[in-house]
Design an enzyme around this catalytic site. Structure first.
Site, mmCIF file in Angstrom:
data_model
loop_
_atom_site.group_PDB
_atom_site.id
_atom_site.type_symbol
_atom_site.label_atom_id
_atom_site.label_comp_id
_atom_site.label_asym_id
_atom_site.label_seq_id
_atom_site.Cartn_x
_atom_site.Cartn_y
_atom_site.Cartn_z
ATOM 1 N N LYS A 1 -22.598 -5.929 21.810
ATOM 2 C CA LYS A 1 -21.628 -6.288 22.287
ATOM 3 C C LYS A 1 -21.397 -8.292 23.005
ATOM 4 O O LYS A 1 -20.706 -8.732 23.395
ATOM 5 C CB LYS A 1 -21.527 -5.896 23.927
ATOM 6 N N CYS B 1 -2.670 -8.149 20.221
ATOM 7 C CA CYS B 1 -4.527 -8.547 19.818
ATOM 8 C C CYS B 1 -4.600 -9.047 21.012
ATOM 9 O O CYS B 1 -3.747 -9.434 21.762
ATOM 10 C CB CYS B 1 -3.942 -9.832 18.868
ATOM 11 N N TYR C 1 -6.894 10.289 4.209
ATOM 12 C CA TYR C 1 -5.178 11.106 4.321
ATOM 13 C C TYR C 1 -5.470 11.540 3.211
ATOM 14 O O TYR C 1 -6.007 12.253 2.695
ATOM 15 C CB TYR C 1 -4.749 9.508 4.277
ATOM 16 N N GLN D 1 1.101 -1.404 0.006
ATOM 17 C CA GLN D 1 -0.232 0.074 0.745
ATOM 18 C C GLN D 1 1.024 1.292 -0.559
ATOM 19 O O GLN D 1 1.631 1.488 0.482
ATOM 20 C CB GLN D 1 -1.017 -0.131 1.379
ATOM 21 N N GLY E 1 -8.755 -7.871 8.188
ATOM 22 C CA GLY E 1 -8.072 -7.737 9.353
ATOM 23 C C GLY E 1 -7.725 -7.799 9.832
ATOM 24 O O GLY E 1 -7.169 -8.476 10.678
ATOM 25 N N GLU F 1 -13.672 -23.150 38.866
ATOM 26 C CA GLU F 1 -14.064 -21.684 39.134
ATOM 27 C C GLU F 1 -15.505 -22.052 40.413
ATOM 28 O O GLU F 1 -15.637 -22.907 40.224
ATOM 29 C CB GLU F 1 -15.002 -21.962 37.653
ATOM 30 N N CYS G 1 -5.792 -3.762 19.515
ATOM 31 C CA CYS G 1 -5.056 -3.568 18.936
ATOM 32 C C CYS G 1 -5.287 -2.131 18.828
ATOM 33 O O CYS G 1 -3.826 -1.196 18.016
ATOM 34 C CB CYS G 1 -5.000 -4.102 17.154
ATOM 35 N N ARG H 1 -7.977 2.126 -2.947
ATOM 36 C CA ARG H 1 -8.578 2.167 -1.571
ATOM 37 C C ARG H 1 -9.458 3.541 -1.739
ATOM 38 O O ARG H 1 -8.409 4.436 -1.532
ATOM 39 C CB ARG H 1 -7.487 1.627 -0.294
#
Length: 664
Positions: free
Chosen positions: A430, A362, A176, A105, A320, A412, A350, A223
């Site tokens: 979530k 990650c 950008y 890129q 990604g 547990e 990330c 892109r």
């Protein structure tokens, strides 16, 4: 055996280049480049792992065509000097050795950068309009400078091809430099490069032509943000008008994204973003472009990716963050092992790492970006290991110890595993956190790890196992509040409501504490139909301060627009009883609010007393996650990995095998 995703794993073509399948690694900054802009050993290992995972092509992250003015971060990859070609050649050789194609890129930051990246110089852009996020007023480029930059893009493309890249991508999205020229929100020029779309296209089209010439026969991808979601910015109607012009100038494919820095929530989406929400935009662009289209964004499951190809919405799917969580996503999908894919929850751990100017990481995959670090050793040899606490950190520790050859027992005290993930996944939008909980529970079952539920582990229970190591992941306890309360006062904790350990009850609800848990609980309770008063000690609306940046903005906006939620600032809880909560303002006045339930959300404190007892008994003991310091899911997972790695490497001999593929 029939291929479960036949469209996804069919060959695809870009110009004269054949890709073995329709999966592409999307470009993501990593902060792994060397200081001089070359490919470091860490970057080489990171991309090699993703190529080995089975993608058809890797689009290597943004490479600057004009340092330092074009830099968007530090360290950042460069392609503006012939001296960098050799290091890129190492990378392209490694990617192609794994069977993938390599694409680079080409990038210029424009106004979305900081002076500390540009050697103290003012950023350059179409117009002197500061981005609201970066707050650096740029200098408007002169026409000769625009023409010079056009040449630099072409030269960068030629270097990329010389370095062995099979294709190049022009970064014309996300606000950008090139996207800034395209957008009416950031391009207010009055010359031939500004004003109507025809003029705003002039520089991007010139760049495409220059890159087309520099790339030779290699495919050129452009892109773009098909929707910027900013006032006056690029929208789908303009994007559809742009697409044929971009192709006519020499683009062989279009990579359809969205957002800018000012709408990062439409770029690196938060957990609430639904899967594949950009796919319809790609479909619209594909209908007018006449060339292959790549779609990207919150595509986590192979079924979603397969459908995008099968129904004609896109020709390629770019993954990604999903490849950060699991580099082997494509290989697992190809063989139909969908449940074995470690799921990305869009938690944006990330992104937080990068915003803190750290190397990429990650939350769920502690080896992401650290592929060159010495891994866990297989030193268990069938010895016993004990893990206390079945949250994300405890489950991961158990799986890692199992990988290392230990016979693991997991204790547990609750009736179910992963209550911390339940608390994270219960608030509206979530539910992706349940993906991760279910994944870990499934991996524990497949590994045959002994799990003792409803087990309040005592030191004697643990020592009876004669373990070689104990990991304490008992988590945290709710922070209490000394408050005057009647015996029958409906006082509880927000965290316990979200885990399902406490009932909601009837009537209005007062939530005390405006951190992430309090805010999420307020939204959850309001969605259940209750009137909510959210109480903050701060005199200002400083809500959810510890929440991840992108997610926090959306959460606060939803709270402030929710008619069932009332936010009280500068208040603290004074008393509870008789169906009311008494709030005391900073000025000393008191206020009564109806309350069928009062929930405290004042934070949590580590529980780690067990570790001291075990250590006193001579047992090597590691404290991880919230037991060590209250934090996020990624903190617990990384703690687990660090503890097991440190223990196994400290005691193992050089001949012991290493564990490089993590079952967790």
């Amino acid at each position: 055996m029939n291929q479960p995703f036949p469209h996804l794993f069919s060959p695809g073509r870009l110009r004269g280049l054949t890709l073995p399948n329709r999966l592409v690694m999307a470009p993501m900054e990593s902060n792994l480049a060397a200081a001089d802009g070359s490919v470091s050993d860490d970057m080489l290992a990171y991309y090699t792992a993703r190529a080995a995972g089975g993608v058809g092509m890797v689009i290597v992250e943004y490479a600057c065509v004009d340092r330092p003015l074009g830099l968007g971060g530090s360290p950042q990859l460069g392609i503006d000097d012939d001296a960098l070609i050799a290091s890129h050649r190492r990378l392209t050789d490694a990617i192609k050795a794994q069977g993938a194609r390599a694409c680079l890129q080409l990038f210029h930051a424009g106004r979305q950068t900081l002076r500390r990246f540009t050697s103290g110089q003012a950023p350059v852009a179409a117009s002197p309009i500061a981005c609201r996020v970066y707050r650096e007023e740029p200098r408007g480029l002169t026409v000769p400078e625009i023409e010079a930059l056009t040449v630099k893009f072409g030269e960068a493309a030629a270097r990329a091809v010389a370095a062995g890249y099979d294709a190049v991508e022009i970064h014309g999205a996300h606000g950008y430099l090139i996207g800034g020229f395209l957008s009416g929100a950031s391009n207010h020029r009055t010359d031939s490069y500004g004003g109507p779309l025809e003029n705003r296209l002039r520089f991007p089209l010139a760049v495409i032509a220059a890159v087309r010439e520099g790339a030779g026969e290699a495919p050129v991808i452009f892109r773009l943000s098909a929707e910027e979601f900013v006032e006056g910015g690029t929208g789908i109607d303009e994007a559809l008008a742009m697409a044929p012009r971009l192709v006519a100038a020499g683009a062989d494919a279009l990579h359809v994204s969205t957002g800018t820095a000012e709408r990062m929530d439409c770029n690196v989406d938060p957990v609430s973003a639904p899967q594949g929400w950009r796919v319809p935009l790609a479909r619209q662009v594909r209908a007018v472009a006449g060339v292959p289209v790549l779609t990207v964004g919150v595509i986590r499951q192979p079924e979603v990716a397969e459908q995008a190809i099968a129904d004609g919405s896109a020709d390629f799917v770019a993954l990604g963050r999903a490849l950060l969580a699991d580099p082997d996503w494509p290989a697992k999908a190809k063989r139909g092992a969908v449940e074995a894919i470690r799921p990305c929850t869009s938690c944006n751990w990330c992104v937080d790492q990068l915003l803190s100017h750290k190397r990429l990481g990650c939350a769920e995959n502690p080896r992401a970006g650290r592929e060159t670090e010495a891994p866990i050793r297989r030193s268990g040899a069938g010895r016993s290991a004990a893990v206390v606490g079945g949250g994300p950190g405890g489950m991961v520790a158990a799986l890692l110890l199992h990988d290392a050859g230990f016979r693991v027992t997991l204790f547990e005290r609750a009736a179910t595993l992963g209550l911390g993930l339940v608390a994270s996944g219960t608030p509206p939008g979530k539910d992706k956190f349940f993906w991760y909980r279910d994944y870990l529970v499934r991996r524990l079952e497949q590994a045959g790890i002994a799990v003792r539920l409803n087990a309040e582990a005592k030191p004697a229970d643990i020592l009876a196992l004669a373990p070689a190591i104990a990991v304490v992941a008992t988590g945290a306890a709710n922070r209490a509040l000394p408050v005057e309360a009647a015996d029958d006062a409906p006082l509880g904790f927000a965290h316990d409501l979200l885990t399902g350990e406490a009932p909601l009850g009837d009537g209005p609800v007062v939530i005390v504490g405006s951190g992430e848990t309090g805010c999420e609980c307020a939204e959850y309770v309001a969605d259940a139909g209750h009137e909510v008063v959210l109480v903050s000690r701060s005199p200002e609306r400083r809500l959810a301060r510890r929440a991840q940046y992108v997610y926090r903005r959306q959460l606060i906006a939803r709270l402030e627009s929710n008619p069932r939620i009332r936010i009280e600032t500068g208040m603290e809880l004074a008393a509870v009883g008789n169906g009311h909560a008494v709030l005391r303002h900073a000025d000393g006045t008191t206020h009564r609010r109806p309350a069928g339930r009062v929930l405290l959300a004042l934070g949590r404190v580590p529980e780690n007393g067990l570790a001291e007892v075990l250590r006193a008994a001579g047992l090597p003991t590691h404290v991880i996650g919230d037991s060590r310091e209250v934090g996020r899911i990624g903190d617990a997972v990384h703690d687990a990995y660090a503890a097991v790695r440190a223990f196994t490497r400290a005691e193992a001999g050089a001949e012991t095998a290493e564990v490089t593929a993590l079952s967790c």
